[in-house]
Enzyme design. Sequence first.
Site, PDB file in Angstrom:
ATOM      1  CG  HIS A   1     -21.291  -7.064  -2.628  1.00 59.41           C
ATOM      2  ND1 HIS A   1     -21.158  -6.141  -3.637  1.00 59.41           N
ATOM      3  CD2 HIS A   1     -20.746  -6.476  -1.532  1.00 59.41           C
ATOM      4  CE1 HIS A   1     -20.556  -5.049  -3.176  1.00 59.41           C
ATOM      5  NE2 HIS A   1     -20.300  -5.234  -1.888  1.00 59.41           N
TER       6      HIS A   1
ATOM      7  CG  ASP B   1     -18.585 -10.837  -0.556  1.00 58.63           C
ATOM      8  OD1 ASP B   1     -19.525 -11.655  -0.492  1.00 58.63           O
ATOM      9  OD2 ASP B   1     -18.683  -9.653  -0.141  1.00 58.63           O
TER      10      ASP B   1
ATOM     11  CG  ASP C   1      -2.032   1.071   1.091  1.00 63.15           C
ATOM     12  OD1 ASP C   1      -1.761   2.152   0.537  1.00 63.15           O
ATOM     13  OD2 ASP C   1      -3.157   0.804   1.545  1.00 63.15           O
TER      14      ASP C   1
ATOM     15  NE  ARG D   1     -17.624  -0.843  -4.085  1.00 69.58           N
ATOM     16  CZ  ARG D   1     -18.214  -1.066  -2.909  1.00 69.58           C
ATOM     17  NH1 ARG D   1     -18.131  -2.269  -2.347  1.00 69.58           N
ATOM     18  NH2 ARG D   1     -18.887  -0.115  -2.296  1.00 69.58           N
TER      19      ARG D   1
ATOM     20  CD  GLU E   1     -21.283  -6.863  -6.859  1.00 69.42           C
ATOM     21  OE1 GLU E   1     -22.165  -6.288  -6.169  1.00 69.42           O
ATOM     22  OE2 GLU E   1     -20.135  -7.080  -6.432  1.00 69.42           O
TER      23      GLU E   1
END
Length: 333
Positions: free
Chosen positions: A283, A259, A173, A235, A264
């Site tokens: 999700h 997930d 990160d 996402r 979607e």
Amino acid sequence: MRPNVVLIGSMYAAEAEELLEQHADVRRVDEQDRQAVLAALADAHGLVARYPAPVDRELLAAAPHLLAVLSSGRGVDNIDIEAASEAGVVVANNPGLGGKPVSEHALGLLLMATRGLTAVNRLGLEAAWDARLTTHRVELTGKVLGIVGLGNVGGWMARRAHGGFLMRVLAYDPYVSAEKMAEVGAIKVERLEDLLAQADFVTAHPELNDETEQMFNRTTFAQMKPGAYFMNTSRGRVVDTGALVEAVRSGHLAGAALDVYEDEPLAKDSPLLELDNVVLSAHIADFTVETKRALALSAANQLLTALNGKQPSAALNPEVWARVAERRQAMLG
């Protein structure tokens, strides 16, 4: 004057809707009925948009009295914040609530993928029993977990993996320091490709933006350690689904757990559904009883705060608040 509030889709807890109704006139509309949404917004002062309902320029243009937009959760990739700012509308989300439930869910997905826990449902009891000694299963303890995106969710993932499973945790990160990573048991890796080459399991927790969209693609999957597992609970659009399917089908990756999806809900003919070593959920990572209530009440309280003339605590475009306050005074007094 009581403000008018529009809910696109129901909120995650009835308690939050009841709270809004105590202080505003509330109108509910179905996300699928675009014309009804646009019509309802003609005199709306506040809006709560249940993800993934789009809040775009057309919608904002149809809402001349709109002062505040609240996301139903933390993510706001369904809201055009630039257009909202131009219209003098404050946008807020509900941060800090998903770290614990999403990290729990991600670890659950990882265990399901690595230990074949969907075999009975997928194959039937008899076939699963016959295959129990030949199915590929691996342990987590002592292995390397690579976390991409060490925000709230990634941080909780690191804590749980390092403290609970005694894993070596690497994190990529660019916006988090090595010192901050060390506080949650993670080691900072400067280059994504170096993390991918070392990790036995890679879990994706980045924000979705221009920098991260489809960051997991043919190139990055090829850089992953052969036999590794990939997970995504952030996402769907951070992953090139076709590239992931190829990586799993080829055997380069041992499996995956997801997930969230590029589109979607997941299509019934998605190739992901054909892969026995891919675990899927709908999700739901942060949709626990506790978190749904907390998200809904956060959205309701922040919207009421804005409509009462105070800047919401999680405003994403605070630079527009002076304009919002001026417009509110003129409309609501």
